[in-house]
Motif scaffolding. Structure first.
Motif, PDB file in Angstrom:
ATOM      1  N   TRP A 136       7.191  -9.735  78.668  1.00  0.00           N
ATOM      2  CA  TRP A 136       7.260 -11.045  78.712  1.00  0.00           C
ATOM      3  C   TRP A 136       7.883 -11.729  77.387  1.00  0.00           C
ATOM      4  N   GLY A 192       1.728  -4.059  87.648  1.00  0.00           N
ATOM      5  CA  GLY A 192       1.630  -2.786  87.621  1.00  0.00           C
ATOM      6  C   GLY A 192       1.902  -1.801  88.704  1.00  0.00           C
ATOM      7  N   GLY A 195       5.707  -1.848  89.299  1.00  0.00           N
ATOM      8  CA  GLY A 195       6.092  -0.990  88.520  1.00  0.00           C
ATOM      9  C   GLY A 195       5.972   0.340  88.817  1.00  0.00           C
ATOM     10  N   LEU A 390       8.094   1.753  64.549  1.00  0.00           N
ATOM     11  CA  LEU A 390       9.367   1.158  65.383  1.00  0.00           C
ATOM     12  C   LEU A 390      10.494   0.620  64.175  1.00  0.00           C
ATOM     13  N   ARG A 442      18.817   2.651  72.312  1.00  0.00           N
ATOM     14  CA  ARG A 442      19.175   1.572  73.198  1.00  0.00           C
ATOM     15  C   ARG A 442      20.096   0.736  72.604  1.00  0.00           C
TER      16      ARG A 442
HETATM   17  P1  NAD Z   1       2.748  -4.359  79.045  1.00  0.00           P
HETATM   18  O1  NAD Z   1       2.967  -2.995  78.735  1.00  0.00           O
HETATM   19  O2  NAD Z   1       1.762  -4.946  79.282  1.00  0.00           O
HETATM   20  O3  NAD Z   1       4.085  -4.452  80.346  1.00  0.00           O
HETATM   21  C1  NAD Z   1       5.368  -4.293  80.272  1.00  0.00           C
HETATM   22  C2  NAD Z   1       5.694  -4.205  81.988  1.00  0.00           C
HETATM   23  O4  NAD Z   1       5.211  -3.131  82.395  1.00  0.00           O
HETATM   24  C3  NAD Z   1       5.373  -5.256  82.657  1.00  0.00           C
HETATM   25  O5  NAD Z   1       6.608  -5.523  83.622  1.00  0.00           O
HETATM   26  C4  NAD Z   1       4.304  -4.755  83.550  1.00  0.00           C
HETATM   27  O6  NAD Z   1       4.313  -5.519  84.614  1.00  0.00           O
HETATM   28  C5  NAD Z   1       4.613  -3.480  83.638  1.00  0.00           C
HETATM   29  N1  NAD Z   1       3.621  -2.301  83.902  1.00  0.00           N
HETATM   30  C6  NAD Z   1       2.086  -2.761  83.621  1.00  0.00           C
HETATM   31  N2  NAD Z   1       1.499  -1.403  84.000  1.00  0.00           N
HETATM   32  C7  NAD Z   1       2.488  -0.691  84.595  1.00  0.00           C
HETATM   33  C8  NAD Z   1       2.041   0.468  85.215  1.00  0.00           C
HETATM   34  N3  NAD Z   1       1.038   1.242  85.192  1.00  0.00           N
HETATM   35  N4  NAD Z   1       3.078   1.287  85.630  1.00  0.00           N
HETATM   36  C9  NAD Z   1       4.476   0.562  85.638  1.00  0.00           C
HETATM   37  N5  NAD Z   1       4.627  -0.735  85.115  1.00  0.00           N
HETATM   38  C10 NAD Z   1       3.509  -1.347  84.635  1.00  0.00           C
HETATM   39  O7  NAD Z   1       3.585  -5.020  77.748  1.00  0.00           O
HETATM   40  P2  NAD Z   1       3.838  -6.376  77.662  1.00  0.00           P
HETATM   41  O8  NAD Z   1       2.588  -7.019  77.407  1.00  0.00           O
HETATM   42  O9  NAD Z   1       4.622  -7.258  78.916  1.00  0.00           O
HETATM   43  O10 NAD Z   1       4.744  -6.630  76.580  1.00  0.00           O
HETATM   44  C11 NAD Z   1       4.313  -6.636  75.134  1.00  0.00           C
HETATM   45  C12 NAD Z   1       4.560  -5.308  74.395  1.00  0.00           C
HETATM   46  O11 NAD Z   1       5.965  -4.678  74.411  1.00  0.00           O
HETATM   47  C13 NAD Z   1       4.246  -5.282  73.202  1.00  0.00           C
HETATM   48  O12 NAD Z   1       3.316  -3.994  72.790  1.00  0.00           O
HETATM   49  C14 NAD Z   1       5.438  -5.007  72.192  1.00  0.00           C
HETATM   50  O13 NAD Z   1       5.571  -4.651  71.158  1.00  0.00           O
HETATM   51  C15 NAD Z   1       6.353  -4.239  73.407  1.00  0.00           C
HETATM   52  N6  NAD Z   1       7.826  -4.500  73.216  1.00  0.00           N
HETATM   53  C16 NAD Z   1       8.362  -3.586  72.530  1.00  0.00           C
HETATM   54  C17 NAD Z   1       9.953  -3.546  72.504  1.00  0.00           C
HETATM   55  C18 NAD Z   1      10.620  -2.549  71.713  1.00  0.00           C
HETATM   56  O14 NAD Z   1      12.051  -2.742  71.939  1.00  0.00           O
HETATM   57  N7  NAD Z   1      10.059  -1.413  71.355  1.00  0.00           N
HETATM   58  C19 NAD Z   1      10.552  -4.838  72.783  1.00  0.00           C
HETATM   59  C20 NAD Z   1       9.765  -5.946  73.365  1.00  0.00           C
HETATM   60  C21 NAD Z   1       8.289  -5.664  73.544  1.00  0.00           C
END
Ligand code: NAD
Length: 473
Positions: A136, A192, A195, A390, A442
């Motif tokens: 998000w 999820g 997903g 990271l 990426r």
């Molecule tokens: P999240 O892991 O809660 O959710 C990410 C996505 O996964 C959402 O679309 C969610 O619906 C989906 N999801 C949830 N459970 C799932 C499952 N069991 N199977 C498949 N999909 C599932 O993360 P968030 O809270 O949306 O985002 C914040 C996190 O993202 C932070 O930890 C941040 O550091 C990370 N992030 C990393 C990068 C990068 O490039 N490394 C960039 C942006 C954000």
């Protein structure tokens, strides 16, 4: 268990439930996967220049909807300035791929002149359906960052943005249709379970999100034997060395830690400062942090937007309460501000210890613990004492020293005398270390190689190979 048909949408500025997100049924996700798999061969068979012409059209279709998109991103994330950067940056990135992709894909693996009577041809074969699951914090950009090079490579896309920030989906669908991409790019919505359905329907997954979810995604992909690109969380350190320009470092780190309210994966979340400059650095950082204002009254005024995801509020509140109860001092901020939505004022914390959650775990908020260290070696050791890898930052007026220190840090992207440059300079290749991710870069043009497999065609010119069995009598 019956699937929900919708999920509530929360406005992070007001805290109000002001909309509902339709949830794509699992069966419909599977059907979308089949439709994409059927459409992909014709897409991959187009000359890359024609695929890129559609990408260029997509950039224009998004640009034509810029204002409406900004309003939708504002409703979902509560922030304006970062959304402008996000939309404009995404349009620029699509235009860049539309120009660069043909050259990237032209560069085939080397021809192997194996043995005199055998020659080879090597080609790229695109994965049929690439599933994209995004978070998000930058909803539009992180849904398209992998999808666009994958499309250019000849893949079709099944994307599921975060359920917290999916209001832009109908508008993006419109733009995709206008660009002639609707058949090869399907957006589904949900949480999820949706997903997981995307993983089941895809041939490769690009996931951006938390380590906890990334682990589940990686495991599900392993069960299906499909590759996963995982871009996960971090606890990025900055090292301020004894010869650093402390005013410069303080400005860079105020931006690198507090921009987007700290809700960027590459946010600086810990500073290790060498003792001789600690007092001056902390004073300068405190001044910079104190000058930043919240956007409570007007999203277009102020620098610090609300906490976007409701689930983050308790996490940040808990980290702050734990640290303050155990002796940490907040030189600025220190308590969340509730005005319907919730804001985290820029918080500079000192007197922290390594076992505090605020130092150890990802905060994803505008909270910056500062730790004074005796020397460079201690700074490096403590910066590396984490499960994440990271990005990082190093400040020193001696560039050679900064580079020497940077090479000892276990992280994939390191800014020297600046912060978060990996987010702003998307052309430099980098990979994540440790639990921060897995898979190819990426960033940079190498990104496109994740979406193709090399196929070798080995051609015998009609000669009997010497390793065959002797001819039958
Ligand atoms: P999240 O892991 O809660 O959710 C990410 C996505 O996964 C959402 O679309 C969610 O619906 C989906 N999801 C949830 N459970 C799932 C499952 N069991 N199977 C498949 N999909 C599932 O993360 P968030 O809270 O949306 O985002 C914040 C996190 O993202 C932070 O930890 C941040 O550091 C990370 N992030 C990393 C990068 C990068 O490039 N490394 C960039 C942006 C954000």
């Amino acid at each position: 268990m019956t699937e929900p048909t919708s999920l509530p949408l929360r406005n992070p500025r007001t805290g109000a439930h002001d909309g509902d997100l339709p949830v794509t049924a699992t069966a419909d996700v599977a059907a979308a996967g089949q439709q994409l798999r059927a459409a992909q061969p014709a897409w991959a068979a187009l000359p890359v220049e024609q695929r890129c012409a559609r990408l260029a059209a997509l950039a224009e279709a998004i640009a034509a909807r810029r204002e409406a998109l900004l309003e939708l991103l504002l409703a979902d994330t509560g922030r304006w300035h970062e959304s402008v950067i996000e939309v404009d940056g995404t349009i620029a990135a699509i235009r860049r791929w539309a120009q660069q992709a043909p050259a990237c894909l032209e560069e085939k693996p080397p021809q192997v002149e194996a043995i005199g009577f055998i020659h080879s041809q090597q080609t790229w074969v695109a994965y049929p359906v690439v599933g994209v699951i995004s978070p998000w914090n930058f909803p539009l950009m992180l849904t398209l960052i992998d999808a666009v090079p994958a499309l250019a490579a000849g893949c079709s896309i099944l994307a599921k943005p975060s359920e917290v920030t999916s209001r832009f989906v109908p508008l993006l669908r419109e733009a995709l249709a206008e660009a002639g991409l609707a058949e090869v790019f399907v957006l589904v919505t949900g949480a999820g379970a949706t997903g997981q359905a995307v993983i089941e329907a895809s041939d490769q997954i690009c996931f951006t999100g938390s380590v906890a979810t990334g682990r589940k995604v990686g495991e599900a992909c392993a069960r299906r034997f499909i590759p996963a690109s995982l871009e996960l969380g971090g606890k990025d350190p900055a090292l301020v060395l004894s010869d650093a320009n402390v005013e410069h470092a303080a400005r860079a780190l105020a931006w690198g830690s507090f921009v987007n309210g700290g809700q960027s994966c590459m946010s600086i979340e810990r500073v290790y400062v060498e003792a001789p400059v600690a007092e001056r650095f902390i004073a300068a950082l405190t001044r910079e942090a104190a000058a930043l204002t919240l956007t409570c009254d007007d999203p277009k005024a102020g620098q610090i937007g609300p906490v976007i995801a409701a689930s983050q509020v308790e996490l940040v509140r808990g980290q702050l309460a734990d640290a303050l109860a155990r002796g940490a001092r907040a030189l600025t901020g220190g308590a969340l501000v509730e005005r319907g939505g919730v804001w985290c004022p820029p918080t500079v914390l000192v007197d922290v210890s390594d076992d505090m959650a605020v130092v150890r775990d990802e905060s994803f908020a505008s909270v910056l613990p500062v730790i004074v260290v005796a020397d460079e070696a201690e700074a490096i050791a403590r910066a590396n004492a984490t499960e994440f890898g990271l990005s990082a930052a190093v400040f020193s007026s001696d560039q050679q020293r900064a580079l020497r220190v940077a090479r000892q840090l276990q992280a994939g992207g390191i800014s020297i005398n600046d912060a978060c440059l990996t987010g702003m300079v998307q052309t430099a290749e980098k990979q994540s270390f440790k639990l921060s991710g897995m898979g190819g870069s990426r960033m940079g043009t190498a990104s496109i190689r994740r979406f193709v497999r090399a196929r070798a065609l080995l051609i015998n010119n009609g000669t009997a190979s010497p390793w065959w069995f002797p001819p039958a009598a």
